[in-house]
Design a protein around this motif. Structure first.
Motif, mmCIF file in Angstrom:
data_model
loop_
_atom_site.group_PDB
_atom_site.id
_atom_site.type_symbol
_atom_site.label_atom_id
_atom_site.label_comp_id
_atom_site.label_asym_id
_atom_site.label_seq_id
_atom_site.Cartn_x
_atom_site.Cartn_y
_atom_site.Cartn_z
ATOM 1 N N PRO D 71 0.840 -1.200 0.000
ATOM 2 C CA PRO D 71 0.000 0.000 0.000
ATOM 3 C C PRO D 71 0.873 1.246 0.000
ATOM 4 C CG PRO D 71 0.093 -0.923 2.202
ATOM 5 C CD PRO D 71 0.828 -1.889 1.306
ATOM 6 N N PRO D 72 0.302 2.383 -0.347
ATOM 7 C CA PRO D 72 1.086 3.621 -0.420
ATOM 8 C C PRO D 72 1.780 3.961 0.897
ATOM 9 C CG PRO D 72 -1.068 3.954 -1.407
ATOM 10 C CD PRO D 72 -1.091 2.595 -0.787
ATOM 11 N N PHE D 73 1.223 3.493 1.993
ATOM 12 C CA PHE D 73 1.801 3.838 3.298
ATOM 13 C C PHE D 73 2.698 2.720 3.831
ATOM 14 C CE2 PHE D 73 -2.461 2.140 3.674
ATOM 15 C CZ PHE D 73 -2.269 1.068 4.509
ATOM 16 N N GLY D 74 3.033 1.761 2.991
ATOM 17 C CA GLY D 74 3.865 0.656 3.436
ATOM 18 C C GLY D 74 5.309 0.794 2.994
ATOM 19 N N GLY D 75 6.101 -0.204 3.343
ATOM 20 C CA GLY D 75 7.516 -0.197 3.006
ATOM 21 C C GLY D 75 7.942 -1.478 2.313
ATOM 22 N N VAL D 76 8.989 -1.349 1.517
ATOM 23 C CA VAL D 76 9.549 -2.475 0.778
ATOM 24 C C VAL D 76 10.979 -2.695 1.255
ATOM 25 C CG1 VAL D 76 10.242 -3.316 -1.498
ATOM 26 C CG2 VAL D 76 8.159 -1.942 -1.254
ATOM 27 N N ILE D 77 11.234 -3.819 1.862
ATOM 28 C CA ILE D 77 12.606 -4.120 2.262
ATOM 29 C C ILE D 77 13.368 -4.612 1.036
ATOM 30 C CG2 ILE D 77 14.072 -5.578 3.695
ATOM 31 C CD1 ILE D 77 11.853 -5.673 5.765
ATOM 32 N N CYS D 78 14.482 -3.962 0.762
ATOM 33 C CA CYS D 78 15.309 -4.370 -0.369
ATOM 34 C C CYS D 78 16.745 -4.002 -0.074
ATOM 35 C CB CYS D 78 14.840 -3.706 -1.670
ATOM 36 S SG CYS D 78 15.077 -1.920 -1.702
ATOM 37 N N HIS D 79 17.635 -4.447 -0.926
ATOM 38 C CA HIS D 79 19.043 -4.133 -0.743
ATOM 39 C C HIS D 79 19.297 -2.686 -1.151
ATOM 40 C CE1 HIS D 79 23.407 -4.386 -1.042
ATOM 41 N NE2 HIS D 79 23.331 -5.516 -0.343
ATOM 42 N N SER D 80 20.238 -2.051 -0.452
ATOM 43 C CA SER D 80 20.527 -0.643 -0.771
ATOM 44 C C SER D 80 21.056 -0.485 -2.192
ATOM 45 C CB SER D 80 21.523 -0.066 0.230
ATOM 46 O OG SER D 80 22.743 -0.772 0.156
ATOM 47 N N GLU D 81 21.598 -1.560 -2.757
ATOM 48 C CA GLU D 81 22.086 -1.457 -4.136
ATOM 49 C C GLU D 81 21.126 -2.094 -5.135
ATOM 50 O OE1 GLU D 81 26.579 -1.580 -4.515
ATOM 51 O OE2 GLU D 81 26.317 -2.869 -2.755
ATOM 52 N N ALA D 82 19.929 -2.387 -4.693
ATOM 53 C CA ALA D 82 18.944 -2.968 -5.610
ATOM 54 C C ALA D 82 18.630 -1.991 -6.734
ATOM 55 C CB ALA D 82 17.659 -3.317 -4.857
ATOM 56 N N HIS D 83 18.359 -2.536 -7.879
ATOM 57 C CA HIS D 83 17.990 -1.719 -9.046
ATOM 58 C C HIS D 83 16.819 -0.803 -8.712
ATOM 59 C CE1 HIS D 83 16.822 -0.977 -13.333
ATOM 60 N NE2 HIS D 83 18.117 -1.118 -13.527
ATOM 61 N N ILE D 84 15.840 -1.343 -7.982
ATOM 62 C CA ILE D 84 14.670 -0.516 -7.654
ATOM 63 C C ILE D 84 15.044 0.677 -6.784
ATOM 64 C CG2 ILE D 84 12.952 -2.344 -7.926
ATOM 65 C CD1 ILE D 84 12.890 -2.666 -4.884
ATOM 66 N N ASN D 85 16.147 0.572 -6.052
ATOM 67 C CA ASN D 85 16.547 1.707 -5.225
ATOM 68 C C ASN D 85 17.441 2.692 -5.955
ATOM 69 O OD1 ASN D 85 16.618 3.206 -2.758
ATOM 70 N ND2 ASN D 85 18.698 2.451 -2.419
ATOM 71 N N VAL D 86 18.334 2.196 -6.791
ATOM 72 C CA VAL D 86 19.332 3.112 -7.347
ATOM 73 C C VAL D 86 19.223 3.394 -8.840
ATOM 74 C CG1 VAL D 86 21.045 2.649 -5.554
ATOM 75 C CG2 VAL D 86 21.014 1.237 -7.610
ATOM 76 N N ASP D 87 18.409 2.645 -9.558
ATOM 77 C CA ASP D 87 18.439 2.842 -11.007
ATOM 78 C C ASP D 87 17.081 2.977 -11.658
ATOM 79 O OD1 ASP D 87 21.145 2.990 -12.065
ATOM 80 O OD2 ASP D 87 21.430 1.064 -11.082
ATOM 81 N N GLU D 88 16.069 3.264 -10.885
ATOM 82 C CA GLU D 88 14.753 3.391 -11.503
ATOM 83 C C GLU D 88 14.127 4.761 -11.248
ATOM 84 O OE1 GLU D 88 12.472 -0.181 -10.592
ATOM 85 O OE2 GLU D 88 13.843 -1.397 -11.778
ATOM 86 N N CYS D 89 14.964 5.701 -10.864
ATOM 87 C CA CYS D 89 14.523 7.105 -10.742
ATOM 88 C C CYS D 89 13.264 7.276 -9.887
ATOM 89 C CB CYS D 89 14.296 7.689 -12.132
ATOM 90 S SG CYS D 89 14.175 9.486 -12.103
ATOM 91 N N GLY D 90 13.150 6.453 -8.876
ATOM 92 C CA GLY D 90 11.984 6.612 -8.007
ATOM 93 C C GLY D 90 10.726 5.974 -8.559
ATOM 94 N N ALA D 91 10.853 5.102 -9.534
ATOM 95 C CA ALA D 91 9.659 4.438 -10.077
ATOM 96 C C ALA D 91 8.882 3.669 -9.004
ATOM 97 C CB ALA D 91 10.038 3.522 -11.238
ATOM 98 N N PRO D 92 9.547 3.012 -8.060
ATOM 99 C CA PRO D 92 8.765 2.328 -7.022
ATOM 100 C C PRO D 92 7.893 3.303 -6.239
ATOM 101 C CG PRO D 92 11.033 1.539 -7.002
ATOM 102 C CD PRO D 92 10.995 2.714 -7.936
ATOM 103 N N GLU D 93 8.451 4.461 -5.927
ATOM 104 C CA GLU D 93 7.677 5.467 -5.209
ATOM 105 C C GLU D 93 6.520 5.972 -6.070
ATOM 106 O OE1 GLU D 93 10.970 5.310 -5.385
ATOM 107 O OE2 GLU D 93 11.809 5.522 -3.371
ATOM 108 N N PHE D 94 6.740 6.073 -7.358
ATOM 109 C CA PHE D 94 5.687 6.547 -8.256
ATOM 110 C C PHE D 94 4.564 5.519 -8.390
ATOM 111 C CE2 PHE D 94 4.218 7.047 -12.812
ATOM 112 C CZ PHE D 94 3.464 8.180 -12.589
#
Lengths: 333, 333, 333, 333
Positions: D71-94
């Motif tokens: 949900p929008p108010f939840g969190g996703v545990i992932c690695h700090s170097e995961a693609h979703i964290n460093v290479d998707e320009c905030g797409a997960p947040e979007f």
């Protein structure tokens, strides 16, 4: 005896009186005479033309400020222990509609230009990475450390050089000013700040914080964002009244001085147990679990801050007589 | 004399007293004894187990309710003149993160099952169109019309049949109940309602509305959404105190009855000039521009509601003596 | 025989050849030579300096354009039957993060300056209502009507006067240009347009549309939004290749002319049955359910457009021989 | 010679042939026979009933999966170097509309149960902090390390115990399976996975990835989210065709084996220079700036991965003859 949070303290009587005084017919929303007086009152305080909006919580004030400075696809450089990162349940992401907090580190939740540069330098300037757009600091910090005007200005220089908006979470801004004895201007716009969440609730207020824009044009769209977030009160005059009461006769400064003074007393008693120097109204203490239990058994209430640490917060309404028993108990541990 | 909005009225003295009474040490946020008492107090009022959250504005209460019922990709069927559509600056879209309002029509901003069905039937059941997920009505409506329990239940049936959540904007719920003389249960959960924004601010409150969930599980994630939207007050006990003061001795109902009574007096004086029957505390009047000017010249303040119409709103604190001059002036037009 | 949608048509052989030709080593994302050639190619076509981005769907192109022009708290004036309102499942609300569509009306999904002014004039200029920030039109409209350069320019004047961004959904822009025989410049930037979603997929393309910014600075943040929305293809060169193939020798115009010509043949056969004049490649026909069934029994496939109406769409690959049987069948109804 | 990214490789001829074969009349969007065949084809591959959606980019596939689980108010545990964290320009947040990535660490971007537990344990279970709702891992990781079925299952156990959805970014899932020689089922649903972004573009595809839901009900709302994000292609059959071509005769596995084999050759040549063991198609090499320059002077193209490291990626189309020169050059450094 309560030392777990300045949020738990009572409102100052002057604030309650102001509510009663405001309880007469007036225009709805922020069209009333009190709300319209805020801009002038804060402009006087800061010695420059500002826009001042009442906002009912610090979280909302912080995040409306961030939203005014950061597009949804941008990033906010802040400390990893900043309130906006760890204690607002993702409110920055909600208000900015998806911006990313870009985390820097440093002792006592305090940022340095080097720490900010390190974060910024680690971000490739391409579309695959969220680009920093804002720098946000907390003064006093979440550990009660105070940025001096020079320190803020040094960060303001970084912000300017990198094209970042500059925001200060001033939930305990009053305590910082009281500690420094400087003019509010020195700690804010003269140091390059664009927006300040000026906290009053922890400092004897009831339900009103001020959001101060030093670049007045930022206020324009914030009026819409405030409404849209359900933060435009139909009886906003009661919020304005609280803020004006706090400014009246520098009550905000008196309250902060009182709280700082109490914390200084505790600091003196704590001696080597201090985790950080005490500059505002928070005291972080090294205590064993057994020692913490002993203090609690004496009736002192506080927050366990990770293993082996306790956080004690002094409020505006705790005078020396209220502080002394805890100071003695700490000294006697 | 003020008739432009019940938002402009003073807070009831009992509300201010409650603030003073609450001004003692307590836990922060909503862990205090007053906040924890709300669930029970409203469960008693509604005769069923509910969850009750204090929320500082009606816009926030409405939109937190909608967000709990509608996913970002869903739609909310409401009247085209609903407050959530025309007077909340897109707050529903903000809180739901992009849901779409699906507009129905009908006189007096009142929905019928047929009007709802027409909207729903016009939406293809495919991924190209936003699918309805919630039905939201306002009671009393934006034009002061009151849905009866049977009317609400009929809409509740439509909602159930179509798998829609069912929300009521009760900014003037008190006025509706006062008009109907029914039990609050009849107008809400017994009629299929999932969530109610129960307004107090327009009815003598200061800064607290209640968000009532008749499906208690909806409250769970709303606690996170409330925090995230900056609507969790660190001194929430002052909001709880206001609500408890309004429930005490049915003050909310007394206030609403008083306002409705004043509106009825105006309605009687207005006769054929009435645009809608007067059932709550709003009076919509046919007046020429010249007549409106004449009333204003006599010191009466009100809202021009489109060409040839004026909206007069009576507040809880306006007794017959306060109403009489306007009633006479209208009769004399 | 297929007349239900130009989306169902094959891709032009030149487009597939271009994919094969592009199937050689190159840089990832949009750093390749083909992607970098787009700006120049479209600047030549429009006779002015533009920024051109490949986007894989019309919905994404439309909504990235809207997001570049409209803040989350703003509004987009469009026709109530616009594709962005009724057929994109709330994509505008998603990409803009909560902006509101402000609906205007008019026959054939065509807007006039008066219709736009009426919507704008109905919005109070205060924070309680979403303020218009963008005007969006579709050319050719969802009913196959074509705005002339003068008509676009008249709307552009309204947009300018009111400070609105101006966007055109050009899913069938090619058909509009083919009908008018005008220069693309006349229909776009010379008429005040800021952004155009230039459709190719319905016109013989495969999976690439062009998003054209006539104010190049709007492209800058759109690069971030495109990535963030998952619309930056790692093998973007294949999208660029498609667009360049369509521009080559004006293939886009040839395809559109062919489709328009087929629709004109159907229109001639339809005579009084036409709901709207046929200007592009869509034909809306008055038919009874029995007549529709008769056409289907003959093997013609099409879309029922409300009761008593059928929508026939001609594609680029349907020549006179393909059209003739349907034209005859319509004439014989 | 290209070793900077598998994104830069050509599409496999079978994929282009499939496009041509699909270039015949069919239904629009995903109603075509090819799109409808996907569920069965992937269900066969995974040995269980799955829902499979074509998605045009890995970023979109990842983020639609996250949005379905968080949900929008939840969190996703992932690695700090995961693609979703460093290479998707905030797409997960979007796509999630504001969820927060909760970062864990570990060498080679690989997560362990302990690392996940540490993040989860550090979050207070109250409304002030974003609560974890999803665990996301990348297999093979961003550094080419492969999680075994047992390792995935151990993480799946943590996810289950903590009530987290479980997602795998499988941009190089094929390379992981090729390395392990296991059944796809072992690495996914049998290990507790809810959703997999199954990458094909880096592995000889052109513009289609598969989003696989092992809990089919998650697909239902994802169809709406896909449309809303502009990722429902009107000519979706061309995406389905690509995926079916990749599954045909296990082309996906052949391609991945070829790339892995090439990487193994480079690894052998690199010896002690390897930063990580080579398990998939990526090779991280310790090289001085001078050595890197020497390799480039010989015509080898690659990515500088921080100071002193180079990333070499082998693509499906690079056979031993293509690899040998680089292997020799590395050995000769």
């Amino acid at each position: 005896m309560r030392f777990f949070s300045d949020n738990a303290a009572a409102a100052h009587p002057a604030v309650l009186s102001a509510l009663s005084a405001a309880n007469t017919l007036d225009t709805a929303y922020d069209g009333d005479v009190l709300s319209r007086r805020l801009g002038g009152a804060f402009s006087d305080l800061f010695g420059t033309q500002v826009r001042a909006l009442w906002i009912s919580t610090g979280t909302a004030a912080n995040c409306l400020a961030l939203a005014s400075l950061c597009p949804p696809f941008g990033g906010v450089i802040c400390h990893s222990e900043a309130h906006i990162n760890v204690d607002e349940c993702g409110a920055p992401e909600f208000f900015t509609l998806g911006a990313k907090l870009l985390l820097a580190d440093g002792p006592g939740a305090k940022l340095t230009p080097a720490a900010v540069e390190q974060v910024a330098a680690g971000i490739r300037n391409d579309v695959h990475q969220v680009q920093p757009r804002v720098l946000s600091i907390t003064n006093a910090t979440e550990y009660g450390l105070v940025y001096t005007p020079d320190e803020v200005a040094a960060l303001g220089d970084v912000a300017k050089r990198r094209g970042l908006g500059f925001h200060m979470d001033g939930a305990r801004f009053a305590n910082a000013v009281a500690h420094l004895g400087c003019a509010p201007a020195e700690l804010t716009w003269r140091a390059g700040l664009d927006a300040l969440s000026f906290g009053f609730v922890k400092n004897g207020g009831l339900s009103a914080e001020a959001l101060i824009f030093f670049r007045p044009e930022l206020a324009e769209e914030t009026f819409y964002r405030r409404k849209r977030a359900g933060h435009l009160f139909s009886k906003g005059r009661y919020l304005a009244a609280q803020l004006l009461a706090m400014l009246e006769g520098d009550l905000w400064l008196d309250n902060a001085r009182a709280a700082n003074h109490g914390a200084a007393l505790l600091a003196k008693a704590a001696g080597d147990r201090l985790v950080y120097p005490v500059q505002a109204n928070e005291v972080f203490l090294r205590v064993t679990a057994e020692e913490a239990a002993r203090l609690r058994a004496l009736g002192f209430d506080f927050y366990d801050w990770g293993p082996g640490e306790a956080r004690l917060v002094v409020s505006w309404d705790q005078d020396e007589a209220a502080i002394r028993p805890l100071a003695d108990a700490i000294a006697a541990l």
